[in-house]
Design a protein around this motif. Structure first.
Motif, PDB file in Angstrom:
ATOM      1  N   LYS A 383      -0.684  -2.434  -8.831  1.00  0.00           N
ATOM      2  CA  LYS A 383      -2.295  -1.929  -8.134  1.00  0.00           C
ATOM      3  C   LYS A 383      -2.214  -0.627  -8.733  1.00  0.00           C
ATOM      4  O   LYS A 383      -1.183   0.622  -8.933  1.00  0.00           O
ATOM      5  N   ILE A 386      -4.670   3.132  -5.422  1.00  0.00           N
ATOM      6  CA  ILE A 386      -3.561   3.245  -4.536  1.00  0.00           C
ATOM      7  C   ILE A 386      -3.798   4.611  -4.078  1.00  0.00           C
ATOM      8  O   ILE A 386      -4.292   5.690  -4.972  1.00  0.00           O
ATOM      9  N   LYS A 387      -4.637   4.700  -2.918  1.00  0.00           N
ATOM     10  CA  LYS A 387      -5.352   5.894  -2.442  1.00  0.00           C
ATOM     11  C   LYS A 387      -4.425   7.371  -1.986  1.00  0.00           C
ATOM     12  O   LYS A 387      -3.376   7.144  -1.092  1.00  0.00           O
ATOM     13  N   VAL A 389      -2.589   9.200  -3.481  1.00  0.00           N
ATOM     14  CA  VAL A 389      -1.408   9.540  -4.122  1.00  0.00           C
ATOM     15  C   VAL A 389      -1.460  10.436  -5.523  1.00  0.00           C
ATOM     16  O   VAL A 389      -2.885   9.783  -5.646  1.00  0.00           O
TER      17      VAL A 389
ATOM     18  N   LYS B 139       4.288   7.947   1.918  1.00  0.00           N
ATOM     19  CA  LYS B 139       3.255   6.812   1.615  1.00  0.00           C
ATOM     20  C   LYS B 139       3.789   7.335   0.138  1.00  0.00           C
ATOM     21  O   LYS B 139       4.181   6.701  -0.881  1.00  0.00           O
ATOM     22  N   ARG B 140       3.705   8.903  -0.226  1.00  0.00           N
ATOM     23  CA  ARG B 140       3.051   9.578  -1.179  1.00  0.00           C
ATOM     24  C   ARG B 140       4.881   9.281  -1.453  1.00  0.00           C
ATOM     25  O   ARG B 140       4.694   9.449  -2.856  1.00  0.00           O
ATOM     26  N   HIS B 147       1.692   1.409  -1.222  1.00  0.00           N
ATOM     27  CA  HIS B 147       0.439   1.192  -1.298  1.00  0.00           C
ATOM     28  C   HIS B 147      -0.737   1.059  -0.004  1.00  0.00           C
ATOM     29  O   HIS B 147      -1.404   0.275   0.208  1.00  0.00           O
ATOM     30  N   PHE B 150      -3.556   2.322   2.888  1.00  0.00           N
ATOM     31  CA  PHE B 150      -4.773   1.730   1.530  1.00  0.00           C
ATOM     32  C   PHE B 150      -3.755   2.191   0.291  1.00  0.00           C
ATOM     33  O   PHE B 150      -3.135   3.738   0.011  1.00  0.00           O
TER      34      PHE B 150
END
Lengths: 505, 150
Positions: A383, A386-387, A389, B139-140, B147, B150
């Motif tokens: 992917k 990815i938002k 990051v 998530k980071r 992912h 989102f």
């Protein structure tokens, strides 16, 4: 210091061994002792030969992929080039340069080539040249179409191939030759092109003063493989190739090689590879596109011989064109004889050389063929959107990459050839069939007689890819598009196979 | 100090205090009740999203997996808070409160019986908001579920 290995593959067997070697290089095998560049040179008058075409195509794909990987260190790590690239110092990929061209063989009969028709046959004027030539060549020989090769007639091959040592290609080979470089020659003794080409090449390397850098070439380490009969052809009345004559031809040629090459120490090492009880029968085609023999285990054994030659290069020295320690003759054997060869039948050295690279590459190709569908645009490593990051955390190999022409033409194309190669070796006799057919759910049971621990599916590989994808070395620049895929799978396949006890930790 | 912070959240921000039933709120204050309720909405989402992002190594995670995890963490917080509030209030060791709850004239019983549900709903809402924020932070640094959502 950078060293080059020039590999001369003569005839169909030469092409197929170079193909096997390319597959091993793709899987991550590498030449020892600083041989960082390999220059395969195919010598075959049959320009439309199926084996030749396939090998050239595989070499082209290998180069296409490799040139798009930034500092490859696992899969595709061995540099493979053409003489044209070396002389022009260019990166242009053109598989035609892997082949040395022979002039005057296109659409020409052998008789026409040697000027037979212009000779006199007037016995009364003592100019009976035609009949003199007929002492050496049959009418069939003289009418033979050279564009399909020499059809098992080394007496024709030695005449035609003699021209190419004065060719532009050969001169350019001399120009690129360095003082630490080495030469390897691959031929089969039971045919026409290979049997004739081998002594001819060697004679030129050891004594043709007309070559650029002749002194360096004369004293360069040279190794060779001579294939003894390892397959036969089915009986076909209209074909001029009769495989019943293979053994007889081999005996005669070996006697000649023994007198002129081995006893005179003209070569450092000669590998003899064959299968006396050859019971694999190929379709009898005289040449052209139809001559496309299935890959055979012994061709991979030939590729191992090339690697072995480089590994022992320091023990080979040459003085004034003569091997100082004499000619070593080596044979290839397996640890346990079997109709179906597995990894465990190989000796320890060959097992060590082949097991990990081939298993890794097989897992990689099988994954891309059968496992990618599930993870594409789902798994984090595929992917790129990815938002929240950092941009560097997004994957470079997303759906667009897997739909790109570069992926479809290069990676998929090469992988299909690899799978075909593995399958052909598996279906040949003796069969080399170390891999199971797998499904995505039992992917890690890919090696026969090796049971992995834990989950057998592709899940571990996808997880490993996720863990490795944002490492810096996986990033690619615009012109190195395959860097991430090739480096990622080089590492992740090794990691997974170790974790599941298929490789030693 | 921490008790003051949590009691402030429930009593001041959400206005769950009625001085007519001060025994309930003093019990919650004095018997670590507010701390227990507060830690429930804090630690359950933290733990659950920690597990989701750093322990659960499933490479095929999709948005619905994340949504299901979100829902489950909410349900767990709801259940734990409801059970905890019930225990602290209705099964308290505070004799005065026990007496008040047993006195039908006091109105305590009826008022107290609604409180666990109210605390559960508040904690669930807080846990979902906090969980969402946690998930954006966790998530980071996640390797496998970066992912999601989102």
């Amino acid at each position: 210091m950078a060293k080059k290995l020039y590999i001369f593959g003569i005839g169909g067997t030469g092409s197929r061994v170079i193909k096997a070697l390319t597959m091993l290089f793709a899987a991550g095998c590498k030449l020892d002792n600083g041989f960082d560049t390999v220059i395969p040179i195919i010598i075959d008058p049959d320009i439309s030969n199926g084996d030749l075409d396939r090998t050239k195509n595989i070499l082209r794909l290998y180069q296409e992929i490799r040139c798009q990987v930034n500092q490859p260190d696992d899969f595709f790590s061995q540099d493979v080039r053409t003489i044209n690239e070396l002389t022009n110092n260019s990166g242009e990929i053109n598989p035609d340069y892997f082949q040395f061209k022979l002039k005057g063989v296109d659409g020409s009969s052998f008789g026409k080539y040697i000027g037979f028709d212009e000779l006199s046959d007037d016995a009364l004027l003592s100019e009976d040249d035609k009949n003199f030539v007929r002492l050496f060549y049959s009418d069939e020989n003289l009418k033979s179409d050279l564009s399909v090769g020499f059809k098992g007639n080394p007496n024709m091959g030695s005449i035609v191939l003699n021209q190419f040592t004065n060719s532009e290609d050969f001169q350019r080979f001399g120009l690129t030759f360095g003082s630490d470089d080495a030469i390897f020659i691959i031929n089969s003794i039971f045919g026409g092109t290979g049997a004739a080409g081998f002594p001819l090449l060697l004679k030129n390397f050891r004594g043709n003063t007309g070559l650029p850098r002749a002194a360096q070439i004369k004293d360069a380490p040279i190794g060779g493989i001579t294939y003894l009969p390892y397959f036969s052809l089915n009986d076909k009345p209209e074909s001029s190739i009769d495989s019943d004559s293979f053994e007889e031809k081999a005996k005669i040629a070996i006697d000649y090689y023994n007198r002129t090459i081995i006893n005179q120490n003209k070569i450092n090492v000669l590998y003899l590879i064959g299968n006396k009880s050859a019971n694999n029968i190929y379709e009898n085609f005289e040449g052209k596109a139809e001559q496309k023999n299935d890959a055979h285990f012994l061709e991979m054994a030939g590729a191992i011989a090339v690697i072995d030659f480089c590994k022992n290069i320091n023990s080979y020295s040459v003085d004034n064109g003569v091997a100082v320690n004499g000619t070593q003759v080596k044979e290839f054997g397996v640890e346990k004889d079997s109709e179906v060869l597995l990894f465990e039948h190989l000796n320890n050295e060959n097992l060590k050389l082949l097991f990990e690279p081939l298993t890794k590459f097989r897992l990689y190709t099988e994954y891309l063929a059968k496992g990618l569908q599930k993870s594409l645009n789902v798994s984090r490593w595929t992917k790129s959107n990815i938002k929240l990051v950092k941009k560097s955390k997004n994957s470079c190999i997303d759906e667009n990459y897997f739909n790109s022409p570069e992926y479809k033409n290069h990676i998929k194309g090469f992988n299909e050839y690899f799978t075909e190669w593995i399958n052909e070796m598996s279906n040949n006799k003796p069969s080399f069939s170390p891999f199971n057919d797998i499904t995505p759910d039992n992917a890690l049971t890919l090696v026969k007689n090796k049971m992995p621990k834990g989950n057998f599916s592709f899940k571990s590989l996808d997880t490993e890819n996720c863990l490795l994808i944002d490492q810096n070395e996986m990033k690619f620049s615009v012109d190195k598009k395959h860097t991430t895929l090739i480096k990622l799978f080089g590492k992740s396949t090794a990691g997974v196979l170790k974790k599941h006890n298929l490789f030693k930790k | 100090m921490i008790t003051d912070v949590f009691s402030g959240i429930y009593e001041t921000i959400f206005g769950i205090r009625d001085d007519k039933f001060s025994l309930i709120f003093s019990t919650l204050y004095n018997e670590w009740g507010y701390i227990k309720l507060g830690l429930t909405f804090l630690f359950i989402p933290l733990l659950s999203w920690f597990l989701f992002y750093y322990v659960w190594r499933y490479p095929y995670g999709k948005l619905w997996h994340w949504a299901l995890w979100f829902l489950i963490s909410g349900i767990v917080v709801f259940g734990c808070t409801w059970s905890l509030a019930n225990t602290i209030i209705l099964a308290s060791n505070n004799q005065q409160l026990i007496d008040a709850l047993n006195d039908p004239q006091s109105g305590y019983k009826q008022y107290a019986s609604d409180l666990p549900l109210i605390y559960a709903m508040i904690n669930t809402s807080l846990a979902l908001v906090l969980g969402f924020i946690c998930s954006l932070i966790f998530k980071r640094l996640s390797k496998v579920q970066m992912h999601l959502p989102f």
